[in-house]
Design a protein around this motif. Sequence first.
Motif, PDB file in Angstrom:
ATOM      1  N   TYR A 102      -7.330  -8.748  -9.150  1.00 58.25           N
ATOM      2  CA  TYR A 102      -6.924  -7.367  -9.803  1.00 58.25           C
ATOM      3  C   TYR A 102      -8.015  -6.675 -10.011  1.00 58.25           C
ATOM      4  CZ  TYR A 102      -2.715 -10.309 -11.268  1.00 58.25           C
ATOM      5  OH  TYR A 102      -1.893 -11.275 -10.397  1.00 58.25           O
ATOM      6  N   LEU A 123      -2.474  -3.070  -5.451  1.00 56.17           N
ATOM      7  CA  LEU A 123      -1.543  -3.995  -5.184  1.00 56.17           C
ATOM      8  C   LEU A 123      -0.318  -3.279  -4.233  1.00 56.17           C
ATOM      9  CD1 LEU A 123      -1.421  -5.606  -9.035  1.00 56.17           C
ATOM     10  CD2 LEU A 123      -2.491  -6.164  -6.961  1.00 56.17           C
ATOM     11  N   ARG A 124       0.118  -1.915  -4.690  1.00 56.69           N
ATOM     12  CA  ARG A 124       0.922  -0.946  -3.802  1.00 56.69           C
ATOM     13  C   ARG A 124       0.801  -1.161  -2.471  1.00 56.69           C
ATOM     14  NH1 ARG A 124       2.811   4.753  -5.441  1.00 56.69           N
ATOM     15  NH2 ARG A 124       3.665   2.906  -7.215  1.00 56.69           N
ATOM     16  N   GLU A 125      -1.078  -0.853  -2.211  1.00 52.87           N
ATOM     17  CA  GLU A 125      -1.004  -0.467  -1.072  1.00 52.87           C
ATOM     18  C   GLU A 125      -1.520  -2.201  -0.835  1.00 52.87           C
ATOM     19  OE1 GLU A 125      -5.407   0.876   1.392  1.00 52.87           O
ATOM     20  OE2 GLU A 125      -5.539   0.737  -1.069  1.00 52.87           O
ATOM     21  N   ARG A 126      -1.998  -3.567  -1.344  1.00 57.52           N
ATOM     22  CA  ARG A 126      -1.706  -4.870  -0.346  1.00 57.52           C
ATOM     23  C   ARG A 126      -0.570  -5.192  -0.126  1.00 57.52           C
ATOM     24  NH1 ARG A 126      -5.162  -8.556  -4.622  1.00 57.52           N
ATOM     25  NH2 ARG A 126      -6.925  -7.542  -3.450  1.00 57.52           N
ATOM     26  N   LYS A 127       0.521  -5.076  -1.083  1.00 55.41           N
ATOM     27  CA  LYS A 127       1.516  -4.720  -0.747  1.00 55.41           C
ATOM     28  C   LYS A 127       2.558  -4.532   1.020  1.00 55.41           C
ATOM     29  CE  LYS A 127       3.644  -6.508  -4.721  1.00 55.41           C
ATOM     30  NZ  LYS A 127       4.476  -5.717  -6.249  1.00 55.41           N
ATOM     31  N   ARG A 128       1.934  -3.297   1.128  1.00 58.50           N
ATOM     32  CA  ARG A 128       2.017  -2.502   1.959  1.00 58.50           C
ATOM     33  C   ARG A 128       1.369  -3.013   3.612  1.00 58.50           C
ATOM     34  NH1 ARG A 128       1.363   1.605   0.202  1.00 58.50           N
ATOM     35  NH2 ARG A 128      -0.589   2.364   0.961  1.00 58.50           N
ATOM     36  N   ALA A 130       0.338  -6.487   3.866  1.00 54.64           N
ATOM     37  CA  ALA A 130       0.505  -7.535   3.616  1.00 54.64           C
ATOM     38  C   ALA A 130       1.776  -7.519   4.629  1.00 54.64           C
ATOM     39  CB  ALA A 130       1.752  -8.460   2.894  1.00 54.64           C
ATOM     40  N   ARG A 131       3.156  -6.465   4.417  1.00 53.07           N
ATOM     41  CA  ARG A 131       4.586  -5.792   5.121  1.00 53.07           C
ATOM     42  C   ARG A 131       4.215  -5.706   6.341  1.00 53.07           C
ATOM     43  NH1 ARG A 131       5.935  -2.881   0.930  1.00 53.07           N
ATOM     44  NH2 ARG A 131       5.607  -1.210   1.055  1.00 53.07           N
ATOM     45  N   ARG A 157      -3.760  -3.152   8.146  1.00 48.67           N
ATOM     46  CA  ARG A 157      -2.935  -3.632   8.289  1.00 48.67           C
ATOM     47  C   ARG A 157      -3.633  -5.186   6.794  1.00 48.67           C
ATOM     48  NH1 ARG A 157      -1.850  -6.811  13.985  1.00 48.67           N
ATOM     49  NH2 ARG A 157      -1.059  -5.995  14.841  1.00 48.67           N
TER      50      ARG A 157
END
Length: 212
Positions: A102, A123-128, A130-131, A157
């Motif tokens: 975190y 976390l938003r950038e990490r999820k993006r 990962a997608r 990525r």
Amino acid sequence: MTSPTPPAEPAYADRTFRSVPGLVSGALLILLVGWIGGDAVFRGNGWVPWQALAALLALVPLIVAFTLRPAVFAGEERIHIRNPFRTIVLPWTDVADVRASYSSEVFTQDGRKYQLWAVPVSLRERKRAARKAGQAAHDDPYGRTSAHVDVRDTHARVAAADQAVGDLRELAERAARRTEPGTTTASVRWAFEVIAPAVVGAVLFVVLFAIG
């Protein structure tokens, strides 16, 4: 007559890690606070100008500390961490691990932990990221790659904080493989150039507000 041999270049020069959103937001906040405070200084009556000056003295160093000041400098022998209120210098031999969960953190061999304010985790950038990685795996399920792979797409990525932590780990591993001892010693210093004016400004503001 032969010319003197120039000193050998280091294996890799210092790398700097900073938060671009932090720099931009810090500059905007300073402009906003300066505009509001300046207006109060030049147009205020009574104690208001002095209160505004005291507030500026307290707020501007804090804005600088949390937005413009944080930086990480990684070199051949050491990592130099500049956080809001402390400056930490660690030789790579003292670093046990660099992680980003975190928040981005450096762990030393004796169990100490220092946060890397200049490498914020989104976390938003990490999820993006990962997608994007999942989409790439879906498009190429057998791991086949083209000879013309775009390196920028590969980096897209991975979240920026994870990429920075990966780079720092690589530097630490490269330093650990060296056999010659380093010359850097660990040190932790409080940033009194930030703390002192903020404290003085806050005290002055409270005193002026009380008597005003």
